[in-house]
Design an enzyme around this catalytic site. Structure first.
Site, mmCIF file in Angstrom:
data_model
loop_
_atom_site.group_PDB
_atom_site.id
_atom_site.type_symbol
_atom_site.label_atom_id
_atom_site.label_comp_id
_atom_site.label_asym_id
_atom_site.label_seq_id
_atom_site.Cartn_x
_atom_site.Cartn_y
_atom_site.Cartn_z
ATOM 1 N N GLY A 248 0.432 -0.690 0.036
ATOM 2 C CA GLY A 248 0.138 0.245 0.073
ATOM 3 C C GLY A 248 0.823 1.075 -0.299
ATOM 4 O O GLY A 248 0.542 2.071 -0.899
ATOM 5 N N ASP A 249 2.270 1.690 0.570
ATOM 6 C CA ASP A 249 2.908 2.376 0.673
ATOM 7 C C ASP A 249 3.107 2.067 -0.274
ATOM 8 O O ASP A 249 3.795 3.748 -1.254
ATOM 9 C CB ASP A 249 3.779 2.013 1.661
ATOM 10 C CG ASP A 249 3.442 2.142 3.449
ATOM 11 O OD1 ASP A 249 2.725 3.129 3.782
ATOM 12 O OD2 ASP A 249 2.739 1.212 4.032
ATOM 13 N N SER A 250 4.084 1.446 -1.374
ATOM 14 C CA SER A 250 4.553 1.700 -2.583
ATOM 15 C C SER A 250 4.062 2.371 -3.264
ATOM 16 O O SER A 250 4.275 2.866 -4.615
ATOM 17 C CB SER A 250 5.165 0.244 -2.318
ATOM 18 O OG SER A 250 6.489 -0.075 -1.626
ATOM 19 N N GLY B 281 2.933 5.722 -3.196
ATOM 20 C CA GLY B 281 5.027 6.275 -3.585
ATOM 21 C C GLY B 281 4.429 6.460 -4.675
ATOM 22 O O GLY B 281 5.172 7.824 -5.280
#
Length: 386
Positions: A167-169, A172
């Site tokens: 999810g973070d990637s 990003g």
């Protein structure tokens, strides 16, 4: 030719994964990334997962090409330094909880007064507005609320996570896209006005859900977990081979299915009108998966792969990192680069994505020591302005 982002100055006020992942990509393509870190602990990734001589090996992927400046953003004097650095910055990337930078006097409206051309890319759990905006949100929560966790796993078991900060990637990547769009908009604006880019982790994840929403809205269908298959598309699954290894086969187009059936000795199914299109195959997916695995179990993984490659059927083995590291194609594509750690040890790190033919990205140096560039950045830049 210069790298595409050469001359772009980025203040990275991020911690953990999402904003630093975006900063990493921009740094690989020439942007100057000034990473602001807490003077005592630095970015949390410095201490996550597998450690080597006191530093996470992940850090050397996470922070390459960045300059580390140690500042305590809770202190008024360090907030003033951020305001000074913002005067000549093009971009600020941050992933604090909404309202935090405003509390410190370094939010978008504050920095916009100092530098009307500045772009602030803001990553948060739920975005800068809305009833959940002020709630803390991590990638794992976004994966849950954004719908991916609900769809991941087998229907008779609880939802599972992907073994990465996916999810973070994803957020990003959207941060990089949004920042580049904002830079382009500024470049074609006669007044060179900046803007802020608002990225919610939940929305970044939700954006990947294909037709899940209209399926629910029009038909009332709630897509459920289907394990290794993708319901409604067949055949596309993971199959066991004779040697205990697995192969993924995606023969879900009409022409590929015909080639596949001929390759495994089932020309009768290749010509059967029942299986001529995806709708018919999807209705008989269980039967097709059974007969396909009956065939794969007669072959080793490599034998099955050769048959499928010769027939131009999309297929591939399920790889561990050991398999990836020894794969000739990954090697030929330059997806492993070797860098030297501070103690002199050589280590492989992932190569650059995407690959540009004329202005490729590069790894200029591995992650910095905490505060390594504080004097260089603050001393040199601020002394010029005084």
């Amino acid at each position: 030719m210069k790298k595409p982002l050469e001359g772009i100055k980025v203040l990275e006020l991020g911690n953990f994964v999402a904003a630093p992942f975006a900063g990493k990509i921009m740094g690989e393509f020439g942007a100057e990334i000034i990473k602001i870190e807490d003077p005592e602990k630095g970015d949390s990734i410095r201490n996550w997962r597998v450690m080597h001589n006191g530093t996470s090996l992940w850090w050397y992927v996470h922070a390459r090409n960045k300059k580390s400046v140690a500042l305590d953003l809770r202190k008024s004097e360090d907030q003033e330094i951020i305001r000074e650095l913002a005067k000549e910055a093009d971009v600020v990337i941050e992933n604090f909880r909404p309202g935090t930078l405003e509390k410190w006097g370094i939010g978008y409206e504050d920095l916009k007064k100092i530098n009307p051309s500045i772009i602030m890319t803001r990553i948060s759990g739920y975005g800068q507005t809305g009833p959940y905006a002020k709630k803390p949100g991590f990638g794992s929560i976004a994966e849950s609320m954004g719908g991916i966790r609900y769809l991941t796993g087998f229907p008779d078991r609880p939802p599972v996570r992907v073994g990465l900060a996916i999810g973070d990637s994803i957020a990003g990547l959207y941060a990089v896209n949004g920042t580049l769009m904002a830079l382009r908009a500024r470049d074609i604006d006669p007044q060179r006005r900046g803007q802020y880019v608002d990225i919610a982790l939940t929305e970044a994840v939700f954006s990947l859900l294909e037709g899940v929403l209209p399926e629910y809205d029009v038909k009332g269908i709630i897509r459920e977990r289907t394990g290794a298959t993708l319901e409604g598309i067949a055949p596309s699954n993971t199959y066991l081979c004779k040697d205990g290894k697995y192969i993924v086969i995606a023969a879900n187009s009409d022409s590929i299915f015909r080639r596949f059936m001929n390759a495994i000795g089932r020309p009768d199914l290749a010509e059967d009108p029942v299986y001529a299109n995806n709708q018919g195959r999807a209705q008989n997916a269980e039967y097709l998966d059974q007969l396909i695995e009956e065939w794969t179990k007669t072959c080793t993984q490599k034998e099955a792969q050769k048959v499928l490659d010769d027939a131009a059927v999309p297929a591939g083995p399920i790889y561990s990192i050991e398999d990836i590291a020894n794969d000739e194609h990954f090697q030929a594509r330059g997806m492993f680069e070797t860098v030297t750690l501070p103690d002199g040890e050589r280590v492989k790190v992932p190569g650059i994505v995407p690959k540009l033919s004329e202005t490729p990205g590069s790894i200029e140096w591995i992650g910095p020591k905490l505060g390594e560039h504080t004097e260089e950045v603050i001393g040199n830049r601020l002394s010029k302005q005084k």
